[in-house]
Write a protein that holds these residues in place. Structure first.
Motif, PDB file in Angstrom:
ATOM      1  N   LYS A 233       0.734  -1.301   0.129  1.00  0.00           N
ATOM      2  CA  LYS A 233       0.095  -0.025   0.041  1.00  0.00           C
ATOM      3  C   LYS A 233       0.832   1.343   0.001  1.00  0.00           C
ATOM      4  CE  LYS A 233      -2.341   1.313   3.741  1.00  0.00           C
ATOM      5  NZ  LYS A 233      -3.179   1.235   4.892  1.00  0.00           N
TER       6      LYS A 233
ATOM      7  N   ASP B 176      -0.887  10.579  -0.678  1.00  0.00           N
ATOM      8  CA  ASP B 176      -1.895   9.676  -1.212  1.00  0.00           C
ATOM      9  C   ASP B 176      -3.161   9.583  -0.322  1.00  0.00           C
ATOM     10  OD1 ASP B 176      -3.256   6.947  -1.575  1.00  0.00           O
ATOM     11  OD2 ASP B 176      -2.056   7.280  -3.297  1.00  0.00           O
ATOM     12  N   GLN B 177      -4.390   9.920  -0.661  1.00  0.00           N
ATOM     13  CA  GLN B 177      -5.378  10.033   0.261  1.00  0.00           C
ATOM     14  C   GLN B 177      -5.772   8.612   0.781  1.00  0.00           C
ATOM     15  OE1 GLN B 177      -8.870  11.760  -1.800  1.00  0.00           O
ATOM     16  NE2 GLN B 177      -9.000  10.216  -3.412  1.00  0.00           N
ATOM     17  N   ASP B 178      -5.708   7.508  -0.002  1.00  0.00           N
ATOM     18  CA  ASP B 178      -5.875   6.297   0.457  1.00  0.00           C
ATOM     19  C   ASP B 178      -4.977   5.892   1.522  1.00  0.00           C
ATOM     20  OD1 ASP B 178      -8.398   6.130  -1.243  1.00  0.00           O
ATOM     21  OD2 ASP B 178      -7.019   5.483  -2.901  1.00  0.00           O
ATOM     22  N   ALA B 179      -3.682   6.169   1.238  1.00  0.00           N
ATOM     23  CA  ALA B 179      -2.550   5.654   2.171  1.00  0.00           C
ATOM     24  C   ALA B 179      -2.601   6.360   3.485  1.00  0.00           C
ATOM     25  CB  ALA B 179      -1.371   5.549   1.497  1.00  0.00           C
TER      26      ALA B 179
ATOM     27  N   GLY C 244      -4.419   9.338   6.237  1.00  0.00           N
ATOM     28  CA  GLY C 244      -5.393  10.546   6.089  1.00  0.00           C
ATOM     29  C   GLY C 244      -5.042  11.690   6.925  1.00  0.00           C
TER      30      GLY C 244
ATOM     31  N   PHE D 197      -9.109  -1.688   4.730  1.00  0.00           N
ATOM     32  CA  PHE D 197      -8.800  -0.462   3.766  1.00  0.00           C
ATOM     33  C   PHE D 197      -8.487  -1.291   2.525  1.00  0.00           C
ATOM     34  CE2 PHE D 197      -7.590   1.007   7.874  1.00  0.00           C
ATOM     35  CZ  PHE D 197      -8.341   2.031   7.862  1.00  0.00           C
TER      36      PHE D 197
END
Length: 483
Positions: A130, A178-181, A183, A481
């Motif tokens: 990720k 990276d918004q997914d990795a 916050g 996630f």
């Protein structure tokens, strides 16, 4: 970052010998009378063991090691052995279009350390897929001559070639947004193989396998002038320290079918904001250590089996003999020991002795009239559940055999040293060669010697093979996630 706040200096004056006599002497008395001379005193693993008032305080202390703090003047800890730590963020900056890059400098501990192992970002290994392409992590072990991190210097964010963090182990990390990795600002942990310590047995810096030897760690802390006491090596009794180091390396069997482990290891995060005497006791707690001061030198003795080196009888004892038994405050039938457990992600774990519902527990309760006498014990340097159980069992048994004896003796008592095992034969209590351990020697003005002893029982110290600890499985729920 150059600031290392050493609060323990308040407890010691500039004279390393005269001051320590006073400090150690205060354990038994507040003022040493001018008519006597303390010729031997001791700091022990079991006398005034540093402990937390309750389990909430213990949890807070452990969690503090794993927290990512932010400061430019915080104490820099010392890591011995292996521990997982959070560290202190001493620098944060961003760069690139829309601040796509985040830079963090995370100070971990005093250097030079052996190595920095796995790094975790938000409790996930930094090598996880990720984070592919999103992380750059540079590790520095804290040598005095280490260079500034090139990634930070070249980013033109205010970090220059002069920012070397000499003597400090740290991580220089660049995150790509990276918004997914990520916050928010990521939480970072690192598993650290701690300080390189000098091995007085070989005359060389210890290998990784020996860096967790409690005796060598204590010697390093006492002699280091940066974060320790800074004692000259002439004040260290290396004969006693080397003997203790060899005992710490002795191999024992954890449980039937297991591989051997060292009987004592020190895996500690030493808080340099605490007093030096407190930190010494913390290290002593990992090895049943006794640190006597005798004839101008600090020694180290592992409390274990032994034979009497001197025999006291009524011909040596002048006047009366004072005998004090254990009380409810010092006698226990259950001990709850807390320790950081690497098998529980380095979180706080507990071991109880004796095991609830066991015949041993029932026997102790019967002896004490059914009254529970519980002691909460903290083992901040012990990370092995079997070692924690062994220390807890010996502490409990020791508390139940803790007669304190004091008397004045002829000058022949000067043949003894603090921490020696001696025997006492006396008709009044009906003792014949009853074993005790010397706690304190004081030379009186009339040439007699005041001696303080504590009961010794050989039978409580041998290592016993433990029952294998239960294997509690982790959750098998999927990663929320990952779609």
């Amino acid at each position: 970052m150059g600031s290392r706040i050493m609060g323990w200096l308040r407890d010691f004056l500039s004279d390393p010998i005269g001051t320590t006599i006073g400090t150690i002497g205060q354990i038994g008395q507040s003022i040493i009378d001018v008519t006597v001379d303390v010729i031997g005193d001791v700091v022990s693993w079991f006398v005034e063991i540093p402990e937390f008032d309750d389990q909430a305080d213990a949890a807070a202390q452990y969690e503090g090691v794993l927290v990512n703090k932010q400061s430019s003047v915080a104490n820099i800890g010392v890591i011995y052995g292996q521990r997982k730590v959070g560290g202190t963020r001493v620098f944060i900056a961003s760069s690139g279009a829309d601040n796509v890059y985040l830079y963090i400098v995370l100070a971990l501990c005093e250097g030079e350390i052996h190595s920095i192992g796995d790094v975790y970002i938000n409790d996930v290994l930094s090598t996880d897929s990720k984070y592919s392409g999103l992380l750059t992590i540079n590790k520095y072990t804290g040598t005095d001559g280490q260079a500034a991190d090139a990634t930070l210097v070249n980013a033109n964010i205010g970090w220059t070639s002069a920012h070397k963090l000499s003597g400090t182990a740290y991580l220089a990390i660049r995150f790509k947004w990276d918004q997914d990795a990520f916050g928010s600002i990521p939480t970072v942990h690192a598993v650290v193989q701690g300080k390189k310590v000098y091995d007085s047995r070989t005359g060389a810096t210890a290998t990784v396998a020996n860096s967790s030897n409690p005796a060598l760690c204590l010697r390093d802390y006492l002699t280091n002038s940066r974060y320790g006491k800074g004692l000259a090596t002439g004040f260290i009794d290396d004969t006693l320290f080397n003997t203790a180091a060899n005992k710490c390396d002795a191999l024992v069997t954890s449980y039937t079918g297991s591989s051997n482990q060292k009987i004592f290891t020190c895996n500690a995060v030493i808080n340099t904001g605490k007093s030096l005497i407190n930190n010494v006791k913390v290290i002593l707690s990992s090895m049943r250590g006794i640190m006597p001061y005798s004839q101008g030198k600090y020694g180290l003795v592992i409390e274990d089996q032994g034979s009497a080196t001197f025999a006291f009888d009524e011909s040596h004892i002048i006047g009366g003999i004072s005998i004090r038994s254990e009380s409810k405050k010092t006698k226990f039938n259950r001990i709850v020991a807390t320790f950081p457990d690497p098998l529980s992600n380095w979180q706080l774990n507990q071991i109880e002795y004796p095991i609830a519902g066991s015949a041993e527990e029932a026997g102790y309760l019967l002896e004490d009239g059914g009254v529970e006498l519980v002691k909460n014990m903290d083992l901040p340097c012990t990370t092995n559940i079997y070692s924690a159980q062994d220390i807890a069992s010996i502490a409990l048994k020791r508390s139940r055999n803790a007669l304190m004896v004091t008397f004045n003796s002829t000058s022949e008592a000067l043949n003894c040293s603090v921490a020696d095992i001696v025997s006492v034969t006396h008709s009044t209590p009906g003792w014949t060669a009853k074993p005790f351990r010397v706690q304190k020697l004081t030379l009186n003005s009339d040439g007699t010697v005041a001696i303080s002893l504590v009961e010794h029982q050989d039978s409580i110290y041998p290592w016993s093979v433990k029952t294998e600890a239960d294997n509690i499985p982790d959750t098998n729920l999927p990663d929320p996630f990952v779609v």
